[in-house]
Design an enzyme around this catalytic site. Structure first.
Site, PDB file in Angstrom:
ATOM      1  N   LYS A 157       0.836  -1.211   0.000  1.00 21.05           N
ATOM      2  CA  LYS A 157       0.000   0.000   0.000  1.00 21.05           C
ATOM      3  C   LYS A 157       0.871   1.261   0.000  1.00 21.05           C
ATOM      4  CE  LYS A 157      -4.174   0.075   2.173  1.00 21.05           C
ATOM      5  NZ  LYS A 157      -5.135   0.095   3.279  1.00 21.05           N
ATOM      6  N   CYS A 205     -18.632  -0.702   9.176  1.00 17.12           N
ATOM      7  CA  CYS A 205     -18.871  -0.004  10.449  1.00 17.12           C
ATOM      8  C   CYS A 205     -20.136  -0.443  11.191  1.00 17.12           C
ATOM      9  CB  CYS A 205     -18.895   1.497  10.222  1.00 17.12           C
ATOM     10  SG  CYS A 205     -17.262   2.160   9.860  1.00 17.12           S
ATOM     11  N   GLU A 245     -14.147   9.429  14.641  1.00 15.62           N
ATOM     12  CA  GLU A 245     -14.370   9.885  13.274  1.00 15.62           C
ATOM     13  C   GLU A 245     -15.786   9.527  12.840  1.00 15.62           C
ATOM     14  OE1 GLU A 245     -12.578  11.862  11.180  1.00 15.62           O
ATOM     15  OE2 GLU A 245     -14.538  11.670  10.252  1.00 15.62           O
ATOM     16  N   PHE A 246     -16.448  10.488  12.171  1.00 16.60           N
ATOM     17  CA  PHE A 246     -17.848  10.269  11.780  1.00 16.60           C
ATOM     18  C   PHE A 246     -18.052  10.257  10.266  1.00 16.60           C
ATOM     19  CE2 PHE A 246     -17.769  12.320  15.950  1.00 16.60           C
ATOM     20  CZ  PHE A 246     -18.489  11.400  16.702  1.00 16.60           C
ATOM     21  N   LEU A 247     -16.956  10.215   9.492  1.00 13.87           N
ATOM     22  CA  LEU A 247     -17.106  10.316   8.031  1.00 13.87           C
ATOM     23  C   LEU A 247     -17.949   9.180   7.467  1.00 13.87           C
ATOM     24  CD1 LEU A 247     -15.265   8.024   6.399  1.00 13.87           C
ATOM     25  CD2 LEU A 247     -13.420   9.447   7.216  1.00 13.87           C
ATOM     26  N   ALA A 271     -35.830   2.806   3.101  1.00 15.21           N
ATOM     27  CA  ALA A 271     -36.013   1.354   3.281  1.00 15.21           C
ATOM     28  C   ALA A 271     -35.172   0.626   2.234  1.00 15.21           C
ATOM     29  CB  ALA A 271     -37.480   0.997   3.121  1.00 15.21           C
ATOM     30  N   PHE A 275     -31.411   8.804   6.587  1.00 19.37           N
ATOM     31  CA  PHE A 275     -31.393   7.441   7.131  1.00 19.37           C
ATOM     32  C   PHE A 275     -32.795   6.856   7.270  1.00 19.37           C
ATOM     33  CE2 PHE A 275     -27.086   6.117   8.015  1.00 19.37           C
ATOM     34  CZ  PHE A 275     -26.427   7.277   7.650  1.00 19.37           C
ATOM     35  N   ASN A 295     -23.389   5.634  15.945  1.00 16.30           N
ATOM     36  CA  ASN A 295     -23.534   4.627  14.887  1.00 16.30           C
ATOM     37  C   ASN A 295     -24.688   3.665  15.186  1.00 16.30           C
ATOM     38  OD1 ASN A 295     -21.683   5.551  13.115  1.00 16.30           O
ATOM     39  ND2 ASN A 295     -20.389   3.735  13.130  1.00 16.30           N
TER      40      ASN A 295
HETATM   41  N1  LIG Z   1     -14.406   3.256   7.140  1.00 15.86           N
HETATM   42  C1  LIG Z   1     -15.234   4.101   7.735  1.00 15.86           C
HETATM   43  O1  LIG Z   1     -16.210   4.581   7.144  1.00 15.86           O
HETATM   44  C2  LIG Z   1     -15.001   4.530   9.170  1.00 15.86           C
HETATM   45  C3  LIG Z   1     -15.668   5.657   9.659  1.00 15.86           C
HETATM   46  C4  LIG Z   1     -15.431   6.037  10.979  1.00 15.86           C
HETATM   47  C5  LIG Z   1     -14.583   5.302  11.773  1.00 15.86           C
HETATM   48  N2  LIG Z   1     -13.958   4.187  11.264  1.00 15.86           N
HETATM   49  C6  LIG Z   1     -13.030   3.445  12.136  1.00 15.86           C
HETATM   50  O2  LIG Z   1     -11.707   3.801  11.770  1.00 15.86           O
HETATM   51  C7  LIG Z   1     -10.818   2.687  11.946  1.00 15.86           C
HETATM   52  C8  LIG Z   1     -10.116   2.376  10.635  1.00 15.86           C
HETATM   53  O3  LIG Z   1     -11.081   2.018   9.667  1.00 15.86           O
HETATM   54  P1  LIG Z   1     -10.745   1.953   8.109  1.00 15.86           P
HETATM   55  O4  LIG Z   1     -12.032   1.698   7.407  1.00 15.86           O
HETATM   56  O5  LIG Z   1      -9.949   3.155   7.726  1.00 15.86           O
HETATM   57  O6  LIG Z   1      -9.828   0.649   8.058  1.00 15.86           O
HETATM   58  P2  LIG Z   1      -8.859   0.184   6.867  1.00 15.86           P
HETATM   59  O7  LIG Z   1      -8.739  -1.271   7.015  1.00 15.86           O
HETATM   60  O8  LIG Z   1      -9.330   0.774   5.582  1.00 15.86           O
HETATM   61  O9  LIG Z   1      -7.466   0.881   7.211  1.00 15.86           O
HETATM   62  C9  LIG Z   1      -6.665   0.534   8.285  1.00 15.86           C
HETATM   63  C10 LIG Z   1      -5.194   0.586   7.867  1.00 15.86           C
HETATM   64  O10 LIG Z   1      -4.366   0.371   9.012  1.00 15.86           O
HETATM   65  C11 LIG Z   1      -3.220  -0.353   8.597  1.00 15.86           C
HETATM   66  N3  LIG Z   1      -2.570  -0.940   9.762  1.00 15.86           N
HETATM   67  C12 LIG Z   1      -2.938  -2.020  10.484  1.00 15.86           C
HETATM   68  N4  LIG Z   1      -2.052  -2.238  11.483  1.00 15.86           N
HETATM   69  C13 LIG Z   1      -1.110  -1.279  11.389  1.00 15.86           C
HETATM   70  C14 LIG Z   1       0.075  -0.979  12.137  1.00 15.86           C
HETATM   71  N5  LIG Z   1       0.432  -1.700  13.171  1.00 15.86           N
HETATM   72  N6  LIG Z   1       0.807   0.073  11.727  1.00 15.86           N
HETATM   73  C15 LIG Z   1       0.463   0.804  10.651  1.00 15.86           C
HETATM   74  N7  LIG Z   1      -0.652   0.574   9.929  1.00 15.86           N
HETATM   75  C16 LIG Z   1      -1.428  -0.459  10.288  1.00 15.86           C
HETATM   76  C17 LIG Z   1      -3.783  -1.346   7.581  1.00 15.86           C
HETATM   77  O11 LIG Z   1      -2.777  -1.848   6.735  1.00 15.86           O
HETATM   78  C18 LIG Z   1      -4.808  -0.483   6.837  1.00 15.86           C
HETATM   79  O12 LIG Z   1      -4.246   0.149   5.710  1.00 15.86           O
HETATM   80  C19 LIG Z   1     -11.700   1.546  12.461  1.00 15.86           C
HETATM   81  O13 LIG Z   1     -11.663   1.551  13.856  1.00 15.86           O
HETATM   82  C20 LIG Z   1     -13.091   1.929  11.983  1.00 15.86           C
HETATM   83  O14 LIG Z   1     -14.099   1.395  12.779  1.00 15.86           O
HETATM   84  C21 LIG Z   1     -14.143   3.799   9.975  1.00 15.86           C
END
Ligand SMILES: NC(=O)c1ccc[n+]([C@@H]2O[C@H](COP(=O)([O-])OP(=O)(O)OC[C@H]3O[C@@H](n4cnc5c(N)ncnc54)[C@H](O)[C@@H]3O)[C@@H](O)[C@H]2O)c1
Length: 429
Positions: A35, A260, A151-153, A252, A249, A208
């Protein structure tokens, strides 16, 4: 400010790009070597509207860079954000091993005061554990603060949401990190709420779960609508015009999915259980959600009778529109269930086909949405992509052996579909 984001996924990469966009200098760290290589070579590993240009612009301006070296990020930043995965375990609880590992890595690399900010979605009281871990593993006797900044995106609208947030939540134990956190977010002109860490962590899970509850609520109403001849869209519109309820939200559908809502719901139920509270309300949200998928599949089987050997076209594989994310996608689950019934599938998604290939085998991936119906016995809409509304319905009607369309996202008007000669089955209408 000098910022580091650890975890360069859907949250970390968009956050890093948006922080750089407003002038901060950002290092994005990821332990996935492939990546980081892609990003360093100018590629973008995920699809998110507006992200590619923003990353390019900020890399060119020297404000955004990528590395797999956590120590490099820690050494060169004042504030370190965690955006690593917090996936579900089989019993619904959260796997916090990614968070714990990064906390240890940060501890090992700290030589001056740092602010460590958790952006990952975590159970209440995780901040205390992170602080304990850092203290235990930090050799140098340096001070630090742990902050919760949920984060709320929304995926598919992440850049927009990050640039114009409804609110910023900052959970702290002491006031020391507050000015720096306010400085990070000052360019975004959003209301900032400062709370204790536990409340900040709870705000995310409570939000959520509430959104998932709202979806399940309208889905339950859709069942009543179908049984009575009412129209769920009209009911939702009439409800949503009440400002206390709001319109969002209330669509239906065949149910929610994604990386999430399902995991955050089961985590919150588990957290409550550990605190000796039976969160039956949220269990019902889950039950209604899986019921929607069952009911949609039953609709297909009731109409087509035997699925074995039938060809079905499926439009949509991503868990929602505007994303390539297929994690826990209801569309993929539906495909698997149709395959289990013996159906052959022709599938299409505008952005998610590459990622779907790892999860969905033995189907025909079709590049052009209007070609999906060719030779099929029925067409199914599983994701609410705007462009599916532009489907060439005349062509679909002619290429299907019988013009049957199952719409799991209510994209079309039932009266018009009937006029066009379709047997059209949607949700709650
Ligand atoms: N995706 C969403 O819409 C969203 C929205 C709000 C909150 N979140 C939360 O944010 C967090 C991340 O979600 P995401 O969707 O971005 O996940 P993701 O899997 O897309 O990204 C996580 C990244 O972390 C990397 N990673 C893992 N271990 C690592 C380490 N030790 N060092 C460096 N990098 C490491 C992975 O390789 C990956 O690229 C989760 O807790 C999720 O619940 C996600």
């Amino acid at each position: 400010m000098k910022l580091t984001i650890i975890g360069t996924g859907y949250v970390g990469l968009v956050t890093g790009a948006c922080f750089a966009e407003v002038g901060h200098r950002v290092i994005c760290v990821d332990n996935d070597a492939a990546k980081v290589k892609t990003l360093q070579a100018g590629g973008i590993p995920i699809y998110e509207p507006g992200l590619e240009e923003m990353v390019r612009r900020n890399v060119a301006a020297g404000r955004l860079s990528f590395t797999n070296d956590t120590a490099e990020g820690v050494a060169n930043s004042d504030v370190i954000f965690l955006a690593v995965p917090t996936p579900p375990q089989p019993d619904g609880s959260v796997d916090l091993s990614f968070i714990e590992r990064v906390a240890r890595e940060i501890a090992g690399a700290m030589t001056t005061y740092k602010i460590i900010v958790d952006k990952s979605t975590v159970p209440v009281q995780t901040g205390d554990k992170v602080a304990e871990t850092i203290k235990r593993y930090c050799k140098a006797k340096v001070e630090f603060d742990v902050v919760s900044n949920p984060e709320f995106l929304r995926e598919g609208f992440a850049v927009e949401d990050l640039m114009k947030p409804d609110r910023i939540v900052i959970g702290v134990k002491t006031q020391r990190p507050v000015p720096a956190m306010k400085e990070v977010y000052q360019p975004f002109n959003a209301p900032i709420i400062v709370t204790d860490i536990n409340s900040a962590e709870l705000i995310k899970h409570a939000s959520n779960s509430f959104l998932a509850l709202k979806i399940s609520y309208i889905n339950a109403i859709s069942v009543i609508c179908e049984a009575t001849g009412a129209n769920v869209q009209e009911v939702a519109n009439g409800m949503g015009m009440d400002e206390r309820i709001g319109k969002r939200f209330l669509n239906a559908s065949l149910g929610f999915g994604g990386s999430c809502f399902p995991k955050d719901l089961s985590a919150f139920i588990k957290i409550a259980e550990e605190l000796r509270y039976d969160f039956g309300l949220l269990k019902e949200v889950q039950r209604i959600n899986s019921g929607q998928m069952d009911r949609f599949l039953k609709k297909i089987i009731d109409t087509l009778w035997v699925l074995k050997g039938k060809k079905i076209g499926v439009l949509g594989l991503a868990f929602k529109q505007n994303t390539d994310d297929v994690r826990m996608s209801p569309a993929i689950e539906l495909c698997h269930r149709l395959q289990k019934e013996g159906a052959e599938l022709r599938v299409h998604d505008p952005k998610a086909m590459d990622k779907a290939k790892a999860l969905l085998k033995d189907v025909t991936y079709v590049d052009e949405m209007n070609a999906v119906a060719d030779g099929c016995d029925a067409l199914v809409i599983a994701t609410e992509w705007e462009e599916f509304k532009q489907l060439d319905l005349e062509r679909a009607r002619k290429s299907l052996s019988h013009p049957i369309l199952f719409d799991g996202r209510n994209l079309f008007d039932p009266a018009r579909m009937e006029q066009l000669g379709f047997i059209y089955k949607s949700i709650g209408r």
